[in-house]
Design an enzyme around this catalytic site. Sequence first.
Site, PDB file in Angstrom:
ATOM      1  N   SER A 610       0.849  -1.027  -0.348  1.00  0.00           N
ATOM      2  CA  SER A 610      -0.155  -0.037  -0.255  1.00  0.00           C
ATOM      3  C   SER A 610       0.880   1.468  -0.430  1.00  0.00           C
ATOM      4  O   SER A 610       1.853   1.281   0.314  1.00  0.00           O
ATOM      5  CB  SER A 610      -0.898  -0.321   1.404  1.00  0.00           C
ATOM      6  OG  SER A 610      -0.774   0.651   1.847  1.00  0.00           O
ATOM      7  N   TYR A 623      -2.665  -1.194  10.461  1.00  0.00           N
ATOM      8  CA  TYR A 623      -2.736  -1.075   9.074  1.00  0.00           C
ATOM      9  C   TYR A 623      -1.409  -1.079   8.549  1.00  0.00           C
ATOM     10  O   TYR A 623      -0.850  -1.117   7.467  1.00  0.00           O
ATOM     11  CB  TYR A 623      -3.891  -0.361   8.525  1.00  0.00           C
ATOM     12  CG  TYR A 623      -3.704  -0.370   6.710  1.00  0.00           C
ATOM     13  CD1 TYR A 623      -4.573  -1.980   6.657  1.00  0.00           C
ATOM     14  CD2 TYR A 623      -3.670   0.281   5.771  1.00  0.00           C
ATOM     15  CE1 TYR A 623      -4.568  -1.800   4.802  1.00  0.00           C
ATOM     16  CE2 TYR A 623      -3.417   0.166   4.780  1.00  0.00           C
ATOM     17  CZ  TYR A 623      -4.114  -1.390   4.133  1.00  0.00           C
ATOM     18  OH  TYR A 623      -4.313  -1.568   2.222  1.00  0.00           O
TER      19      TYR A 623
END
Length: 733
Positions: A610, A623
């Site tokens: 990401s 996350y």
Amino acid sequence: MTNSQTPQPTPPQTLPQTPPQTAQTTSQTNPAAADLIARSNRLGSDPRITNYAGGNTSAKGSEIDPVTGEQVELLWVKGSGGDLGTLKESGLAVLRLDRLRALSSVYPGVEREDEMVSAFDFTLHGKGGAAPSIDTAMHGLVDAAHVDHLHPDSGIAFATAADGEALTAKAFGDKVVWVPWRRPGFQLGLDIAEIKRSNPQAIGVILGGHGITAWGDTSDEAETNSRWIIDTAEQFIAAEGREQPFGPALDGYGALPEAERRAKAAALAAHLRGIASSDRAQVGSFTDAAVVTDFLASAEHPRLAALGTSCPDHFLRTKVRPLVLDLPADASVEESIARLDELHAQYRTDYEAYYAAYAPLLESELAGSLGTGVAGSLRAPHSSSVPAIRGADPAIILIPGVGMFSYGATAQTARVAGEFYINAINVMRGAESLSTYAPISDEEKFRIEYWALEEAKLKRLPAPKPLASRIALVTGAASGIGKAIATRLAAEGACVVIADLDLEKAQAAAAEISAGSPNPGDVAIGVQANVTDETQVQQAVDAALLTFGGLDLVVNNAGLSLSKSLLETTVADWDLQHNVMAKGSFLVSRAAAKVLIDQKLGGDIIYISSKNSVFAGPNNIAYSATKADQAHQVRLLAAELGEYGVKVNGINPDGVVRGSGIFAGGWGAKRAAVYGVPEEELGKYYAQRTLLKREVLPENVANAVFVLCTSDLSHTTGLHIPVDAGVAAAFLR
């Protein structure tokens, strides 16, 4: 063998009707051709009768010639490479019978058979249609309206029995005539046509070393006669055959218990694929069917396997003989691998010697038979050179107590190769039951295997897709980014294992991706895999090994996210996200790396990380931290696995809203609240903060995965590719 007289079955009075889904006729289809297609679909759907792409059928009829306006006699015949079970009108070659029969007057003899197939082009009627096969002459020259040429196991058992001619007379009387082995071609067509003229009572022939041919005045009669020959052969073998055609059981070679044999198969699969792929990468298929394990448990299996297959349709797909592990079922994996390596080296030496022995003979024959072409002016092309060796690796590997691995350029060809070897086992059983299995000689096998016509057939195949022969495992692939990746990889030719926490959704995704394939299991399968569970991860990898024979490409995509601030994030929140993405990626990569190293074929491991792995956003600590963990795993594994030719790369997407399982699970609403925008506007918000002002979709990530897997980036490893439409704060430094 007993001396009892075997009663012959009464031909069936009615025929099965074509299922609606197999009817291929249209209002434009000639009635004779329509009957042919329906009959072919029925015959081709019965594995007792024929195998995939095996055999051919024909019909004769008439149509108006659009040039002269007069009736013209035509032959419709299944074209080269087609499959009876799925035959459509487009798979038929259509020829003018007068012109085809006229070729008899200019036939230059068996030494120039190849020219006749090229000459068929001058007899074609109309445009389009399939390329005529080598068996076209048989269908055109035999004086019958409908002709079937088939490869049933029972018929080939007679064809490969040492005393097949006597057995044919005993089983069929004068209704079926024996034809000694002759390679398919124009002369064989002339021979069978003469047999029919000389034997008006006959309904067909047994072709030595090959199969059967039957005929009839109507489509129903031809099919009835074909089925009668097959049924009679089966009943004769059952009544007259020995009880143990393969001899007594071989101590220690029986099938292992199911769980044990499948575990051993999975443990051997990667190494076996490396053996089968030392010349070029192959896809594999595995079966532990009783027909295989029982054969390998018999005392005669080493002798019979060494004789090889006989029917041309068999050994063209299985090679002339298999590689057989000569160790008992309880041999350890380590012992088996060591012995397999020795056997593989010997197999390659033997195959290269086979090529070296027979290629010069065939080359000499071809050079001596060069002519000016059929009837001079036709100038049919004729090659004087033997094709280069097509690889010396086995296509079939037999493991006593475990089963059979078969290999091919695609999942379909690998599976079909295995099916053909099972046909060969059935043929050997029938021949040994009645007599002694006596296949055609290796010299004749070579002539077929390296026939210029087979080379031409190979050259007609479409160019392989970029990821053909590659096997992929994608985690979290039932929806969103993972599903888009799996879809793209399959579209580019890869075989795909869709792993997901939800088995039903994984299987549904696999079915959707495989829609339209004749055999969906050749494209994708769905498996359940909780990536935090070491056992389930290994089971997913084993599914790839046992379904497709190996593994080349792994995409660590499984993930989830909880949008919380530091103070709101619990230990459970932290552990869950790290277990799924950091630990899960580690477990998947570790299990996959063992396979990739054992195969010695290189490979790719790709992490869907990401932009958050480098960009510090608010309320996202667990996350983002685990994505940073994944990002560094890419670098660590690239450094460690490079010596094995394994590339490890990552992709850093921006937030993918549309089609994303993470966002649909509540993450989107929470991120929208963080940024103060309506949830339905979140994708637009993300797009507006990028340099390109574009929203990132699952397909954009899938495109990046595909590019990383192609040969264009064969020298790229340890890289993270941003797929974020340009987020300056996430630029890699």
